[in-house]
Write a protein that holds these residues in place. Structure first.
Motif, PDB file in Angstrom:
ATOM      1  N   VAL A   1       0.873  -1.169   0.000  1.00 62.48           N
ATOM      2  CA  VAL A   1       0.000   0.000   0.000  1.00 62.48           C
ATOM      3  C   VAL A   1       0.913   1.223   0.000  1.00 62.48           C
ATOM      4  O   VAL A   1       1.824   1.330   0.816  1.00 62.48           O
ATOM      5  N   CYS A   2       0.672   2.136  -0.934  1.00 65.27           N
ATOM      6  CA  CYS A   2       1.543   3.293  -1.124  1.00 65.27           C
ATOM      7  C   CYS A   2       0.753   4.593  -1.010  1.00 65.27           C
ATOM      8  O   CYS A   2      -0.453   4.612  -1.222  1.00 65.27           O
ATOM      9  N   CYS A   3       1.482   5.663  -0.720  1.00 68.82           N
ATOM     10  CA  CYS A   3       0.873   6.985  -0.652  1.00 68.82           C
ATOM     11  C   CYS A   3       1.789   7.984  -1.351  1.00 68.82           C
ATOM     12  O   CYS A   3       2.980   8.041  -1.060  1.00 68.82           O
ATOM     13  N   TYR A   4       1.210   8.750  -2.273  1.00 68.99           N
ATOM     14  CA  TYR A   4       1.933   9.832  -2.937  1.00 68.99           C
ATOM     15  C   TYR A   4       1.184  11.131  -2.652  1.00 68.99           C
ATOM     16  O   TYR A   4      -0.051  11.169  -2.700  1.00 68.99           O
ATOM     17  N   VAL A   5       1.907  12.208  -2.357  1.00 67.56           N
ATOM     18  CA  VAL A   5       1.302  13.516  -2.095  1.00 67.56           C
ATOM     19  C   VAL A   5       1.792  14.507  -3.144  1.00 67.56           C
ATOM     20  O   VAL A   5       2.992  14.652  -3.354  1.00 67.56           O
ATOM     21  N   ASN A   6       0.850  15.170  -3.797  1.00 68.73           N
ATOM     22  CA  ASN A   6       1.200  16.222  -4.753  1.00 68.73           C
ATOM     23  C   ASN A   6       1.424  17.500  -3.962  1.00 68.73           C
ATOM     24  O   ASN A   6       0.473  18.176  -3.576  1.00 68.73           O
ATOM     25  N   SER A   7       2.677  17.829  -3.713  1.00 66.61           N
ATOM     26  CA  SER A   7       3.002  19.015  -2.924  1.00 66.61           C
ATOM     27  C   SER A   7       3.273  20.234  -3.802  1.00 66.61           C
ATOM     28  O   SER A   7       3.787  21.243  -3.324  1.00 66.61           O
ATOM     29  N   THR A   8       2.901  20.154  -5.071  1.00 64.98           N
ATOM     30  CA  THR A   8       3.091  21.282  -5.978  1.00 64.98           C
ATOM     31  C   THR A   8       1.784  22.068  -6.107  1.00 64.98           C
ATOM     32  O   THR A   8       0.761  21.679  -5.550  1.00 64.98           O
ATOM     33  N   SER A   9       1.815  23.121  -6.879  1.00 65.64           N
ATOM     34  CA  SER A   9       0.603  23.905  -7.139  1.00 65.64           C
ATOM     35  C   SER A   9       0.005  23.561  -8.500  1.00 65.64           C
ATOM     36  O   SER A   9      -0.897  24.242  -8.974  1.00 65.64           O
ATOM     37  N   LYS A  10       0.508  22.501  -9.107  1.00 66.24           N
ATOM     38  CA  LYS A  10       0.036  22.101 -10.441  1.00 66.24           C
ATOM     39  C   LYS A  10      -0.635  20.736 -10.385  1.00 66.24           C
ATOM     40  O   LYS A  10      -0.348  19.914  -9.523  1.00 66.24           O
ATOM     41  N   VAL A  11      -1.530  20.486 -11.340  1.00 66.55           N
ATOM     42  CA  VAL A  11      -2.165  19.183 -11.469  1.00 66.55           C
ATOM     43  C   VAL A  11      -1.121  18.190 -11.993  1.00 66.55           C
ATOM     44  O   VAL A  11      -0.327  18.529 -12.875  1.00 66.55           O
ATOM     45  N   GLN A  12      -1.118  16.980 -11.427  1.00 71.76           N
ATOM     46  CA  GLN A  12      -0.181  15.951 -11.864  1.00 71.76           C
ATOM     47  C   GLN A  12      -0.941  14.697 -12.277  1.00 71.76           C
ATOM     48  O   GLN A  12      -2.072  14.476 -11.846  1.00 71.76           O
ATOM     49  N   VAL A  13      -0.289  13.896 -13.099  1.00 68.86           N
ATOM     50  CA  VAL A  13      -0.810  12.584 -13.460  1.00 68.86           C
ATOM     51  C   VAL A  13       0.192  11.559 -12.950  1.00 68.86           C
ATOM     52  O   VAL A  13       1.377  11.633 -13.270  1.00 68.86           O
ATOM     53  N   ALA A  14      -0.295  10.629 -12.123  1.00 71.09           N
ATOM     54  CA  ALA A  14       0.540   9.545 -11.602  1.00 71.09           C
ATOM     55  C   ALA A  14       0.270   8.313 -12.459  1.00 71.09           C
ATOM     56  O   ALA A  14      -0.887   7.953 -12.686  1.00 71.09           O
ATOM     57  N   ARG A  15       1.335   7.685 -12.918  1.00 70.59           N
ATOM     58  CA  ARG A  15       1.190   6.578 -13.864  1.00 70.59           C
ATOM     59  C   ARG A  15       2.210   5.487 -13.544  1.00 70.59           C
ATOM     60  O   ARG A  15       3.359   5.779 -13.235  1.00 70.59           O
ATOM     61  N   ILE A  16       1.771   4.230 -13.625  1.00 69.03           N
ATOM     62  CA  ILE A  16       2.679   3.090 -13.502  1.00 69.03           C
ATOM     63  C   ILE A  16       2.630   2.337 -14.828  1.00 69.03           C
ATOM     64  O   ILE A  16       1.562   1.935 -15.276  1.00 69.03           O
ATOM     65  N   THR A  17       3.799   2.185 -15.443  1.00 70.21           N
ATOM     66  CA  THR A  17       3.842   1.559 -16.767  1.00 70.21           C
ATOM     67  C   THR A  17       4.730   0.322 -16.829  1.00 70.21           C
ATOM     68  O   THR A  17       4.771  -0.337 -17.854  1.00 70.21           O
ATOM     69  N   ASN A  18       5.438   0.004 -15.748  1.00 71.39           N
ATOM     70  CA  ASN A  18       6.394  -1.097 -15.838  1.00 71.39           C
ATOM     71  C   ASN A  18       5.842  -2.449 -15.362  1.00 71.39           C
ATOM     72  O   ASN A  18       6.585  -3.412 -15.271  1.00 71.39           O
ATOM     73  N   ILE A  19       4.555  -2.543 -15.077  1.00 71.13           N
ATOM     74  CA  ILE A  19       3.941  -3.807 -14.672  1.00 71.13           C
ATOM     75  C   ILE A  19       3.086  -4.312 -15.833  1.00 71.13           C
ATOM     76  O   ILE A  19       2.133  -3.641 -16.243  1.00 71.13           O
TER      77      ILE A  19
END
Length: 114
Positions: free
Chosen positions: A17-35
């Motif tokens: 179980v993982c957690c990522y926080v967008n600490s920027t002021s911009k919209v981000q896209v989180a993507r996993i492509t290596n599985i």
């Protein structure tokens, strides 16, 4: 926890179980492509936390949104984003914090302590 839209492949028993926080002021896209045989892509708004389940071998790519484009701004191994259970001792917590700071210093995310 399950990813309702795109469950992990059944052959991968080593999930975290993982957690990522967008600490920027911009919209981000989180993507996993290596599985293989798995599609994971989520929009993460500024200040938002993304909690997800992934293979411990997964690599999270962070794409930061710009005007009509996006830039690959980071690649983070999912084993670095693992949500830990409550620490059993102060010594273990201190060691985990030191390891996290060392990793952050490697990435030059935070200035070195004086």
């Amino acid at each position: 926890m399950s990813n309702i839209l795109d469950p992990l492949p059944a052959i991968d028993a080593d999930t975290v179980v993982c957690c990522y926080v967008n600490s920027t002021s911009k919209v981000q896209v989180a993507r996993i492509t290596n599985i293989q045989n798995w599609y994971f892509e989520r929009v993460v708004f500024p200040g938002q936390r993304l909690l997800f389940e992934a293979s411990s071998q997964a690599l999270l790519e962070i794409h930061t949104g710009m005007m009509a484009s996006s830039i690959l701004s980071d690649r983070i191994p999912c084993h670095r984003l693992v949500v830990r259970e409550a620490e059993s001792s102060t010594a273990e917590a201190a060691a985990a914090l030191a390891q996290d700071r060392e990793y952050a210093n490697e990435l030059s995310l935070y200035p070195q302590e004086v």
